[in-house]
Design an enzyme around this catalytic site. Structure first.
Site, PDB file in Angstrom:
ATOM      1  CB  ALA A  41      13.560  39.834  54.645  1.00  0.00           C
ATOM      2  CG  HIS A  46      12.775  39.319  62.064  1.00  0.00           C
ATOM      3  ND1 HIS A  46      12.304  39.053  60.800  1.00  0.00           N
ATOM      4  CD2 HIS A  46      13.997  38.742  62.137  1.00  0.00           C
ATOM      5  CE1 HIS A  46      13.202  38.362  60.134  1.00  0.00           C
ATOM      6  NE2 HIS A  46      14.242  38.150  60.918  1.00  0.00           N
ATOM      7  CB  VAL A 186       6.558  33.927  65.724  1.00  0.00           C
ATOM      8  CG1 VAL A 186       5.205  34.500  65.311  1.00  0.00           C
ATOM      9  CG2 VAL A 186       7.059  34.617  66.990  1.00  0.00           C
TER      10      VAL A 186
END
Length: 308
Positions: A41, A46, A186
């Site tokens: 996902a 990431h 992030v």
């Protein structure tokens, strides 16, 4: 038969033995193997880990995608956890990743849960309070991934800060030869920490979810008045949103021990909106209530709170 590897393309492996063989061969040619463990996902958080790994000179990046059943407790969202493998592989291809490791649970645990990592007392605190088996599952799978891939460095986001601390603890305590790299959280444009679970939020919940980062920002700005003031400021923001169920709001030191009277600290929050549980944290500089800097020196709290 040796597993095939084509440089410059995304090579996908499901067998732990294949990844071990390819990683060994690449290391023998002078490539530096970087590991980014994920549960899929994939989102920009990431990809920030992937990009940090790619910046290392001579690197070859391995991204593992494995929804680890060991780290889900009874009644948690293992079956509901988003699985988007085709989309994930397309993202990795566009980022220039050369190895994706996508094992099954049977491949990772062929003998069941015979040997696991005992994570120690920190595993019962914060995230481990309501999830007592979670970190045993996390550390066991990360330990296995490190043995399978044998990377130079392994990359984790600071959003799951307790996880990062516990992996560093395991690597130090078990003398595992790898460098653990923490990458700053992030965030979406409004400050919400990126998470695969954000997709569970409906439109109203998504608007309210920014409360977590707003609370942490308020705490960071109050840190020049001391730790208690930082906690009060953050709590006031959280309390203003009744739809939010706060599991914890805690101030700790960088290693998640007791909060310091002054110097670097972490403010951590976990809260639920409906059925979705959100985490966030921020680094801050605590000063004494008198407003004088401690021996750590300058008043860094005045800088951007997202220097985490």
């Amino acid at each position: 038969m040796k597993p095939a590897f084509t440089a410059g393309e995304l090579n996908t492996y499901t067998s732990p033995g294949d990844v071990t063989a390819v990683s060994r061969a690449l290391r023998h040619t002078g490539r530096r193997v970087m590991l980014v463990p994920t549960m899929g996902a994939l989102h920009d958080g990431h990809l920030a880990l992937v990009r940090a790994a790619k910046r290392v000179p001579g690197s070859v990046v391995v991204v593992s995608i494995f929804v680890n059943p060991l780290q889900f407790g009874a009644g948690e969202d293992l079956d509901a956890y988003p699985r988007t493998l085709d989309d994930d592989l397309a993202l990795l291809r566009s980022e220039g990743v050369e190895i994706a490791f996508t094992p099954t649970a049977a491949a990772m645990y062929p003998n069941g849960l015979r040997t696991t990592v005992q994570p120690g007392p920190l595993a019962a605190e914060l995230e481990g309070g309501p999830r007592p088996t979670h970190f045993a599952g996390v550390l066991t799978v990360v330990c296995k991934l490190l043995q399978i891939v044998r990377p130079d460095r392994i990359f984790f986001g600071e959003k799951d800060y307790q996880q990062l601390v516990m992996i560093r603890q395991m690597v130090a305590d078990l003398n595992i030869d790898v460098q653990v790299v923490g990458v700053p959280t992030v965030r979406e444009a409004d400050g919400l920490a990126m998470s695969s679970r954000n997709r569970y939020l409906d439109a109203t919940q998504r608007e309210l979810a920014v409360t977590l980062s707003a609370a942490l920002t308020a705490g960071a700005h109050a840190a020049h008045l001391g730790g208690a003031a930082a906690l009060r400021a953050a709590r006031a923001v959280l309390d203003a949103v009744p739809e939010l169920t706060v599991d914890y709001l805690e101030l700790r030191d960088a290693g998640l021990g007791p909060a310091p009277a002054h110097g670097s600290a972490r403010l951590l929050v976990a809260a639920r909106l409906g059925n979705t549980r959100l985490l966030d944290n921020i680094e801050m500089q605590i000063e004494t209530p008198a407003g004088t800097a401690g021996p750590d020196g300058d008043r860094q709290y005045a800088q951007s709170p997202w220097r985490n």
